[in-house]
Design a protein around this motif. Structure first.
Motif, short mmCIF file in Angstrom:
data_model
loop_
_atom_site.label_atom_id
_atom_site.label_comp_id
_atom_site.label_asym_id
_atom_site.label_seq_id
_atom_site.Cartn_x
_atom_site.Cartn_y
_atom_site.Cartn_z
N MET A 1 0.73 -1.29 0.12
CA MET A 1 -0.05 0.13 0.04
C MET A 1 0.94 1.49 0.06
O MET A 1 2.15 1.35 0.66
N ASP A 2 0.74 2.18 -0.95
CA ASP A 2 1.31 3.40 -0.93
C ASP A 2 1.10 4.27 0.12
O ASP A 2 0.13 4.24 0.98
N LEU A 3 1.72 5.43 0.37
CA LEU A 3 1.47 6.44 1.49
C LEU A 3 0.35 7.14 1.31
O LEU A 3 -0.51 7.07 2.58
N GLN A 4 -0.02 7.53 0.25
CA GLN A 4 -1.37 8.08 0.11
C GLN A 4 -2.43 7.18 0.59
O GLN A 4 -3.58 7.59 1.18
N SER A 5 -2.58 5.92 0.03
CA SER A 5 -3.70 5.05 0.58
C SER A 5 -3.30 4.82 2.11
O SER A 5 -4.48 4.75 2.59
N LEU A 6 -2.38 4.74 2.69
CA LEU A 6 -2.17 4.42 4.08
C LEU A 6 -2.85 6.02 5.00
O LEU A 6 -3.59 5.71 5.85
N LYS A 7 -2.46 6.93 4.42
CA LYS A 7 -3.08 8.09 5.05
C LYS A 7 -4.61 8.30 4.89
O LYS A 7 -5.14 8.85 5.85
N ARG A 8 -5.20 8.00 3.80
CA ARG A 8 -6.61 7.93 3.72
C ARG A 8 -7.32 6.93 4.48
O ARG A 8 -8.18 7.09 5.20
N GLU A 9 -6.64 5.72 4.65
CA GLU A 9 -7.24 4.69 5.34
C GLU A 9 -7.09 5.16 6.93
O GLU A 9 -8.01 4.91 7.79
N ASN A 73 -4.00 -1.00 13.23
CA ASN A 73 -3.46 -1.85 12.00
C ASN A 73 -2.97 -1.06 10.90
O ASN A 73 -2.49 -1.45 10.01
N ASN A 74 -2.78 0.31 11.26
CA ASN A 74 -2.07 1.19 10.27
C ASN A 74 -0.69 1.71 10.77
O ASN A 74 -0.76 2.27 11.69
N PRO A 75 0.42 1.64 9.98
CA PRO A 75 1.64 1.97 10.42
C PRO A 75 1.69 3.40 10.95
O PRO A 75 2.48 3.88 11.34
N LEU A 76 0.77 4.26 10.15
CA LEU A 76 0.80 5.53 10.33
C LEU A 76 0.39 6.03 12.08
O LEU A 76 0.58 7.14 12.31
N SER A 77 -0.08 4.86 12.56
CA SER A 77 -0.82 5.17 14.00
C SER A 77 0.19 5.59 15.02
O SER A 77 0.07 6.49 15.98
N THR A 78 1.53 4.79 14.79
CA THR A 78 2.69 5.42 15.47
C THR A 78 2.94 6.70 15.45
O THR A 78 3.25 7.56 16.37
N LEU A 79 3.11 7.30 14.06
CA LEU A 79 3.20 8.76 13.99
C LEU A 79 2.30 9.82 14.59
O LEU A 79 2.45 10.54 15.11
#
Length: 187
Positions: A1-9, A73-79
């Motif tokens: 999954m690309d960064l934009q998709s991760l951010k949207r999710e 479940n999203n790696p951006l949650s840590t950020l």
């Protein structure tokens, strides 16, 4: 999954952090009301204590609204967690201001709170977060310094309004994001 998709999710699962604004409205309302009954110096210390309540109240609101606050479940949650935790490091400054110039507390709390939302603009691709940051800092500065004698009352009611407007802007952004996501889910 690309960064934009991760951010949207991440934005969709957390509703762009809207629970923090609903909780913030409640806390600012309480701080404003308390200012009518407590002496100013004590009220300033209540402000300091209240800064530690925003996060748990946001979590509680997210549970009531069934929002996935942490999106584990999203790696951006840590950020997202690290960005939110930045507020903890403002505590020494807030304590010093509270003990030296308690009348400055609404101004300082407002500016630091507003500024801490700026990185969420990128994380959520959100103009609402930019609005929140700029207007919270401006309102806290103008009201908190120009009306310093009444700042413990005026700042919380002013910020309650800013949080309300931000929440409405976020709701609109999330609704648009859901509409945009529908074709990709169906296809």
């Amino acid at each position: 999954m690309d960064l934009q998709s991760l951010k949207r999710e991440y934005a969709l699962s957390t509703n762009k952090g809207i629970a923090m604004f609903y909780g913030g409205m409640l806390i600012w309302l309480i701080l404003g009301l308390v200012s009518f009954v407590l002496p100013k110096e004590l009220n300033a210390y209540i402000y300091l204590g209240a800064t530690g309540v925003f996060f748990p109240v946001g979590i509680l609101v997210s549970k009531v609204l069934k929002i996935d606050f942490f999106a584990k479940n999203n790696p951006l949650s840590t950020l997202g967690g690290l960005l939110g935790a930045l507020q903890l490091f403002f505590a020494p400054l807030l304590i010093m201001v509270g003990f030296q110039h308690y009348e400055w507390v609404p101004f300082v709390v407002g500016v630091l709170t507003g500024a801490h939302f700026l990185p969420f603009m990128w994380l959520y691709d959100s103009k609402a977060m930019l609005f929140q940051t700029i207007v919270t800092v401006l309102v806290s500065t103008l009201v908190g310094l120009l009306f310093i004698e009444s700042a413990l009352t005026l700042v919380p009611f002013s910020l309650m309004l800013v949080y309300f407007i931000t929440a409405m802007l976020i709701r609109k952004e999330v609704a648009t994001l859901k509409i945009q996501a529908e074709p990709s889910i169906a296809g």
